[in-house]
Design a protein around this motif. Sequence first.
Motif, short mmCIF file in Angstrom:
data_model
loop_
_atom_site.label_atom_id
_atom_site.label_comp_id
_atom_site.label_asym_id
_atom_site.label_seq_id
_atom_site.Cartn_x
_atom_site.Cartn_y
_atom_site.Cartn_z
N ARG A 247 2.96 79.57 17.57
CA ARG A 247 2.02 78.33 17.10
C ARG A 247 0.77 78.68 16.30
O ARG A 247 0.38 78.11 15.25
N ALA B 99 1.93 79.32 12.85
CA ALA B 99 2.80 78.26 12.14
C ALA B 99 1.93 76.91 12.03
O ALA B 99 2.09 75.97 11.18
N ASP B 100 1.21 76.36 13.17
CA ASP B 100 0.57 75.28 13.31
C ASP B 100 -1.05 75.07 12.81
O ASP B 100 -1.67 75.62 13.53
N GLU B 101 -1.07 74.89 11.76
CA GLU B 101 -2.49 74.54 11.04
C GLU B 101 -3.53 73.87 11.89
O GLU B 101 -4.63 74.32 11.69
N SER B 102 -3.09 72.88 12.64
CA SER B 102 -3.88 71.98 13.36
C SER B 102 -4.13 72.63 14.68
O SER B 102 -4.90 72.05 15.30
N LEU B 103 -3.55 73.54 15.09
CA LEU B 103 -3.78 74.21 16.51
C LEU B 103 -5.13 74.41 17.05
O LEU B 103 -5.70 73.72 17.92
N ASP C 67 -6.81 70.68 17.18
CA ASP C 67 -6.55 69.92 18.16
C ASP C 67 -7.28 70.36 19.34
O ASP C 67 -7.45 69.47 20.24
#
Lengths: 250, 250
Positions: free
Chosen positions: A101, A104-108, A111
């Motif tokens: 994550r 891969a997850d730019e909003s981690l 958030d």
Amino acid sequence: MEIREDQITHGIRERVATIVGSRGPIPLAAWSPAEGRGSQLILVGHGASGSKMEGYVVALARSLVRTHGCCVVAIDGPVHGERRSDGHTGSTLPFLEFAQRWSADESLTDDMVSDWRETLDAVLAAEWVDNDAEVGYWGLSMGTILGLPFVAAEPRVRAAVLGLMGAAGPTRERLVSDAASVTVPVLFLVQYDDELVAREDAITLFGLLGSSDKTMIMSPGAHGAVTAESFRRSAEFLADRLSQVVSGSY
Amino acid sequence: MEIREDQITHGIRERVATIVGSRGPIPLAAWSPAEGRGSQLILVGHGASGSKMEGYVVALARSLVRTHGCCVVAIDGPVHGERRSDGHTGSTLPFLEFAQRWSADESLTDDMVSDWRETLDAVLAAEWVDNDAEVGYWGLSMGTILGLPFVAAEPRVRAAVLGLMGAAGPTRERLVSDAASVTVPVLFLVQYDDELVAREDAITLFGLLGSSDKTMIMSPGAHGAVTAESFRRSAEFLADRLSQVVSGSY
């Protein structure tokens, strides 16, 4: 906030609750004096593979309550603890999933910053701490990856313990940028033999912190071998700096 | 030992004396409780350009006496203080002369180790400390250049504060070799912005210490800008570790 457990264990009040966050439920644990409110509020971000009820989180929290009269609040990080829909309680899978994550997850990061801010709002509204209680943050490793940006973004946080992380990883640019925005007193922990974080990267991140009051403590040992003395020093640091906010020294 | 001054100032006994050393006179200053003996003995090696009566040496000594009941002993380093035959009291000339001696005089380190051992013998014989008092060493910069080899050589020293120095300089090989022989608890201070000592060299020297119990504290600021908090932590460290020797933890 839905309180799911509320009990006193060995003289310390322990709550487990869920906050209705804007992005979904935020599972929370809190420790505070058996009677009355906490004099300071410490938010604790656990490391990857752990949870809000991780052994060292509970031990640190109980120490902060017992020695310094704090209220301590921990929330589960992404793909950890009660955030997991599969109920998996092992440590390796969350660690690997977090690593994925993180890449891969730019909003981690955003958030988690959002979740922390909503947690802070909810805890203050619940009046678990004194009206004039100052707020500190404690988080190493993943607790710094996701917590340093929170400290940078949230002016109510007045002191922080960070570390076991460097200017490295998928969110390196974010960490570097946010480090300069951290201006509160920081104690930064580094493990000399850290097998996950290059020492030079950790020193670089420490150097980038915008705080005039910052101290690094480096100890021998691997990533997960932070000593009891470092934990004690980190608790003393937060209690000391937050009490100085009240007295006007900061 | 010839006692030249012995007075009580603000509740602390301060002596100035000269030891008849095998290589010549060793000028000494000592601070201890107004009544009775010190419970621990701390030997302080000052930095280049200073002396045994340097402001921070006196402040540290008085703090160790007042807070921890220690006896503190400082001696002038080579070409410093009362070791100077010219009576020069400035700081630049001793600094330059030390730098020259460090490069040119191969016996510089051994001579100071010898002086420290004779000082320790004399102070113990003078009964300024309790019979079971444990011995610690405190010395930064030149106090580490000449003091780390003393700590390595002298088994009566049971804990040390070192720092503001790296694996560098004319005696690099000696420091590297002796570091491995230091096995007592060490607190090692590093200044992030040290203009005289490369950070990497300091971290290397810390890494080479043979001690299992070693902690680095790194703070922002120049070589001479060690904070009051670091001084306080260093005093607490010595008092804590020496008390643990007595209780058998070390």
